[in-house]
Write an enzyme that holds these catalytic residues in place. Structure first.
Site, PDB file in Angstrom:
ATOM      1  N   CYS A  22       0.874  -1.324  -0.080  1.00  0.00           N
ATOM      2  CA  CYS A  22       0.039  -0.108  -0.038  1.00  0.00           C
ATOM      3  C   CYS A  22       1.004   1.111  -0.019  1.00  0.00           C
ATOM      4  O   CYS A  22       0.692   2.179  -0.703  1.00  0.00           O
ATOM      5  CB  CYS A  22      -0.777  -0.085   1.239  1.00  0.00           C
ATOM      6  SG  CYS A  22      -2.168  -1.523   1.145  1.00  0.00           S
ATOM      7  N   ASP A 437      36.762  17.810  12.120  1.00  0.00           N
ATOM      8  CA  ASP A 437      36.936  19.368  11.918  1.00  0.00           C
ATOM      9  C   ASP A 437      37.725  19.584  13.461  1.00  0.00           C
ATOM     10  O   ASP A 437      37.427  18.886  14.472  1.00  0.00           O
ATOM     11  CB  ASP A 437      35.891  20.379  12.019  1.00  0.00           C
ATOM     12  CG  ASP A 437      36.219  21.747  11.847  1.00  0.00           C
ATOM     13  OD1 ASP A 437      37.415  22.041  11.351  1.00  0.00           O
ATOM     14  OD2 ASP A 437      35.406  22.401  12.599  1.00  0.00           O
TER      15      ASP A 437
END
Length: 750
Positions: A22, A437
């Site tokens: 569905c 970083d």
């Protein structure tokens, strides 16, 4: 598909789905509509996420199209998980069970327990059985017919087709036998005496068993989803505002940006804003996962949904309702729950062909038994083919991944880790390389201005000009310069023509001069002059682990700043955990080599890439991926955006900043690397749970379907097994929540 500017995203709760086929049908149909860019429908969460161009498509037409497919779309604004579907299934189940009992009792010879009880003669009357079976088949079972019709109308098939075809075949066969007996006996008196073999109890028991399984599945799935709905419960309904010098309580919908809102101890802060007056602590645990109260003073940011502890705050409203970080996180969580992982999409492709394949196998089973194995024995051939239809279970496969992913994303959200894409959670489990970083990620991100070296100007003049150029920048170094100027009582002049180059530096016009501030790389590219006197200063502080930025006016250097930034204690523990977990950790920073090496040595990172621009970070991530590594990038969500997007998994660390929510695949609202450790641990548990679910679903179908083909299962037994398989998968997925809590408690990196 491209994410074009101006696109609108909407969430809907979808009612009426019976299996993953569905959800796939809705995706295909909506995907063909003009202007619809992306559709993701989750059967497990009963949610749809749709992105479309509002100039080409309207929400009303999308809702109408969903209705044409046989489903109902309900807006989720302000609504949580609904148990309405479970309530409707419960009512149908009760009625079906009550009506099935007489038919099941008529099988007393085959059900020992019922055989011990005296049977009312009425229960053996075929007219009575026909009437009761008709009510169940075409009353209680009508939604199966509606679902099957809607599927066939769209030239596809779902579980409703299997159920409708199978139960109807048993009902019509029994119906035929009743009237054939009437024709042969020459009368309509069907008493409790001798009568032909009928199977009215088969469709009745099958429908009841399926409803029981669907009801329990719906209840358990709704409960699992509601456990992830914590953000929805943090919303306030009212706010106390100050207008014309007086306070009054108004509905939250009436609060506007710029309004002054009062928040008192014990109350939820209703808006995002900035503190104007007062001092207090805020409990942000349910929003960001921060366990300790956070002190709020004048100028501090506060978030809707956090709870004030002691004191009173006067807040200037910056965002309200849908614009708050609370609602944006809630929206991202719902989007993640509606999105699909690679495993889910593969299973969906299997589910699309699964039902037609089972229909074909059922026909072949009937033909094989009727023509070869038991020639002419129609009832035997029918029962075997019917058992094949009812044993086949696409739902167990379809539920294997989404329920687990929904639970995992909810557990992560509780810890301040917002998942934007279910696929990222799956990829995270395979991670072998992490690029970090430095500033704000590995380190505190709050660098202090530790030394100043002026040339040709005073230290005060240098700081004043630099603060003017950096006044509008969100970068931590810029904030350190501005704070240092403010602490000395300096008032920076206004600046214009600000141009910021992420990872390099910034330029601006200040008092008629072109002021530039940046790294050594920026200095070289801009060809500044007069740097000789700064080399000794730069070398001394960089060797000590500091970061040096240079300042110039009209191309001539005026001086330099040295910044110290401490590595977080949590970063050291997190890196140790990551390396123990088998990850190769890299540090990629725009800083000079000396401070980068110092930070890496403190954190225990062996691979260092210094003086990295955003473009070079992006290239580093791409090169690692080309080597066949599953790579993640962790950054602050600003300068690292290209690398975050390029990585298999991007972690944006943002301290709750709004912009960070738009970067990467996962956002850590608490800027600590331990969040990455938690995310990896949860993803690995989740993937293992999904594999268990898939293994069970596949083994179930591989074992049960052949048994049905061989006639070793009665149809009602096959229907019950179908319901039980889905239920078992959901229960195992629900177990994941407890496993996650236990794992994090045992191996906490905090």
């Amino acid at each position: 598909m491209s994410n074009k500017a101006g696109d609108v995203s909407l969430d809907y709760r979808i009612e009426g789905m019976s299996c993953t086929a569905c959800a796939a049908r809705i995706e295909r149909a909506l995907g063909k509509m003009d202007g619809v860019r992306q559709v993701s429908v989750s059967y497990a969460s009963r949610m749809a996420w749709i992105r479309f161009d509002p100039l080409l498509q309207q929400p009303a037409r999308i809702v109408e199209r969903i209705g044409q497919l046989g489903f109902r779309a309900v807006g989720t604004e302000g609504a949580g998980v609904s148990f309405d579907e479970a309530a409707r299934l419960q009512m149908r189940l009760i009625v079906s069970a009550l009506f099935s009992l007489p038919l099941l009792w008529s099988m007393a010879d085959h059900v020992p327990l019922l055989g011990l009880l005296p049977m009312p003669p009425l229960f053996r009357n075929l007219w009575f059985q026909l009437a009761i079976a008709s009510v169940i088949q075409f009353g209680i079972g009508m939604p199966f017919y509606i679902g099957a019709w809607n599927a066939l109308r769209e030239r596809t098939a779902n579980m409703d087709v299997l159920v409708a075809v199978g139960t109807t075949a048993a009902y019509l066969y029994s119906h035929y036998m009743v009237f054939a007996f009437i024709r042969e006996s020459g009368g309509f008196r069907l008493t409790s005496g001798s009568h032909p073999a009928v199977y009215f109890e088969t469709p009745a028991v099958v429908i009841t068993a399926l409803l029981l399984g669907k009801y329990m599945e719906s209840r358990i799935a709704a409960r699992a989803l509601r456990e992830t709905e914590g953000y929805g419960g943090l919303r306030s309904k009212e706010a106390v505002i100050v207008r014309a010098g007086s306070r009054r309580s108004v509905p939250l919908a009436e609060v506007r940006v710029g309004d002054h809102v009062m928040a008192e101890a014990g109350a939820k802060i209703p808006v995002d804003g900035v503190v104007l007056e007062g001092e207090a602590e805020a409990d942000e645990s349910l929003l960001t996962g921060e366990s300790r109260p956070v002190r709020k003073r004048t100028g501090a940011e506060v978030w809707a949904g956090t709870v004030l502890i002691g004191g009173t705050l006067r807040i200037r409203t910056e965002a309200v309702q849908a614009g708050t970080m609370l609602d944006r996180i809630h929206g991202l969580l719902k989007r993640a729950q509606a999105s699909k992982s690679t495993v889910q999409r593969r299973v969906d492709r299997i589910s699309v062909i699964f039902v037609p394949a089972m229909l074909t196998l059922s026909v072949l089973t009937f033909a094989g038994n009727w023509l070869w194995f038991a020639p002419g024995e129609t009832d035997r051939a029918l029962l075997r083919s019917l058992a094949v239809l009812l044993a086949a279970c696409p739902c167990a496969l379809g539920l294997a991944a989404p329920i687990s992913l929904v639970i995992a994303s909810g557990r992560l959200a509780r810890r301040g880790i917002v998942v934007k894409d279910a696929g990222a959670l799956e990829r995270l489990a395979h991670l072998d390389t992490l690029v970090l970083d430095k500033t704000g990620t590995l380190t505190e991100g709050k660098p202090n201005l530790s030394a100043v070296k002026p040339l040709a100007v005073s230290e005060t003049a240098l700081l004043r000009l630099a603060a003017a150029a950096e006044s509008a920048s969100p970068h931590p170094f810029a904030k350190a310069i501005v704070d240092a100027a403010a602490s000395r009582g300096l008032v920076p002049p206004s600046s214009t023509g600000i141009r910021e180059l992420p990872g390099y530096g910034i330029t601006a016009q200040v008092e008629g001069r072109q002021i530039g501030i940046g790294s050594a790389k920026f200095m070289e590219d801009q060809q500044w002059t007069g740097l000789e006197a700064l080399q000794l200063f730069a070398r001394k502080h960089e060797d000590a682990g500091a970061t040096v930025l240079y300042v110039a006016a009209d191309g001539r250097c005026l001086g330099a700043f040295a910044f110290s930034d401490k590595v977080k204690d949590s970063s050291e523990r997190a890196v140790a955990w990551l390396r123990k977990a088998g990850l190769d950790v890299h540090l990629a920073t725009g800083d000079h080599k000396a401070p980068a090496l110092a930070a890496a040595e403190t954190a225990g990172i062996g691979s260092v890439h210094a003086s990295m621009t955003p473009e070079r970070k992006f290239a580093l991530v791409e090169s690692l991926k080309r080597e066949g590594r599953v790579t993640a990038m962790a950054g602050d969500g600003w300068n690292d955006a290209p690398a975050l997007a390029a990585a298999d998994v991007g972690f944006a660390l943002g301290s709750g900043a709004r912009a960070a929510l738009e970067a990467g695949h996962l956002t850590l609202l608490r800027p600590r690397l331990t969040g990455i450790c938690q995310a990896i641990a949860i993803s690995r548990l989740t993937l293992r749970n999904i594999r268990q679910n898939l293994a069970f679903a596949l083994l179930y179908n591989m074992m049960i379907v052949p048994l049905a083909v061989c006639g070793l299962l009665q149809p009602w037994m096959a229907g019950g097994a179908m319901a039980l398989s889905s239920l078992s998968v959901v229960c195992n997925a629900l177990r994941l929540g407890r496993l996650i809590d236990r794992k994090l408690k045992e191996n906490s990196a905090e």
